[in-house]
Design an enzyme around this catalytic site. Sequence first.
Site, mmCIF file in Angstrom:
data_model
loop_
_atom_site.group_PDB
_atom_site.id
_atom_site.type_symbol
_atom_site.label_atom_id
_atom_site.label_comp_id
_atom_site.label_asym_id
_atom_site.label_seq_id
_atom_site.Cartn_x
_atom_site.Cartn_y
_atom_site.Cartn_z
ATOM 1 C CB ALA A 65 -0.867 -0.011 1.247
ATOM 2 N N GLY A 110 0.512 -5.016 0.687
ATOM 3 C CA GLY A 110 -0.618 -5.036 -0.251
ATOM 4 C C GLY A 110 -0.267 -5.703 -1.576
ATOM 5 C CD GLU A 113 -2.680 -7.458 2.449
ATOM 6 O OE1 GLU A 113 -2.235 -6.315 2.178
ATOM 7 O OE2 GLU A 113 -3.454 -7.668 3.399
ATOM 8 C CD GLU A 133 1.315 -5.699 5.768
ATOM 9 O OE1 GLU A 133 2.056 -6.660 6.071
ATOM 10 O OE2 GLU A 133 0.679 -5.658 4.705
#
Length: 258
Positions: A65, A110, A113, A133
């Site tokens: 992200a 992300g 993911e 993270e």
Amino acid sequence: MYTTLLTSLDAGIYTITINRPDKLNALNKDVFTDLNTALDEIERNPEIRSVIITGAGPKAFVAGADITEFGGLNKEAAMALAKRGQDIFARIENSSKPIVAAVNGFALGGGCELAMSCHFRIAGENAKFGQPEVNLGLIPGYGGTQRLVQLIGKGKAMELLVSAHMIDANEAKQLGLVNYVTTAETLLDHTRKILEVVNSKAPLAIAGCIKAANAAYDESKDGYALEIEEFGNAFDTDDMKEGVTAFLEKRKANFSGK
Ligand code: COA
């Protein structure tokens, strides 16, 4: 049409390249908006039979992200962001057309993911996977805690989640996170070759396989009942008649997707 994606359609294979190489293709709001629009296009356009998602540049698939968008988010805004990411990745996972990640470098946070929401993954030998993270005082928010456990099992997933440890392409293959490892140069060709085979099969049957297999990971669904239903639905299709007739006539089936 897109500000953060490059797209091309060739022989039924739609290639989506996330195109922010200077930021290692980090997922910002614009990438999410564009991915959502691309998913509409995938559903809408009958010429698209299967999809590759990859990243621009030699270094990254997606490095996570976009961390610069995290500053100043309160709890509610962070939850809304996670929900948005989860909804888009669920659209990928539940797409009736196969979507494959061609992982050409870092697939972190992300990015890992996103790759895990695809139906399967092929990695270049320079690929690196991880959920870092906890380095930021965060946890994955786009389905990572769930799909990593599903794909590689709870023990190893727990280790990667709590340690932020990165794994390389070969370890990812040993763990079942990726199906094949190729050289960086042959990654897209290899992925296309797999999808050329997929594209020669019956589209509605492919959609049925995806739906039934996904139900195995959805506690709200009875996967066996759904399989019976999809099996029955297949008997109502022209493609099933064509497939069986072609087999009996000893010729290659020509599927219409009906
Ligand atoms: N969000 C926003 N920007 C990012 C980013 C992310 N997730 N990952 C990389 N970038 C940016 C860097 O800030 C840098 O931008 P700049 O040139 O304007 O400073 C650029 O992309 C190149 O990254 P850089 O860190 O210089 O490359 P590197 O080869 O030294 O390191 C990584 C590569 C992937 C190890 C490192 O970029 C990294 O740790 N990224 C964050 C990974 C992460 O924590 N993801 C989960 C987010 S929840």
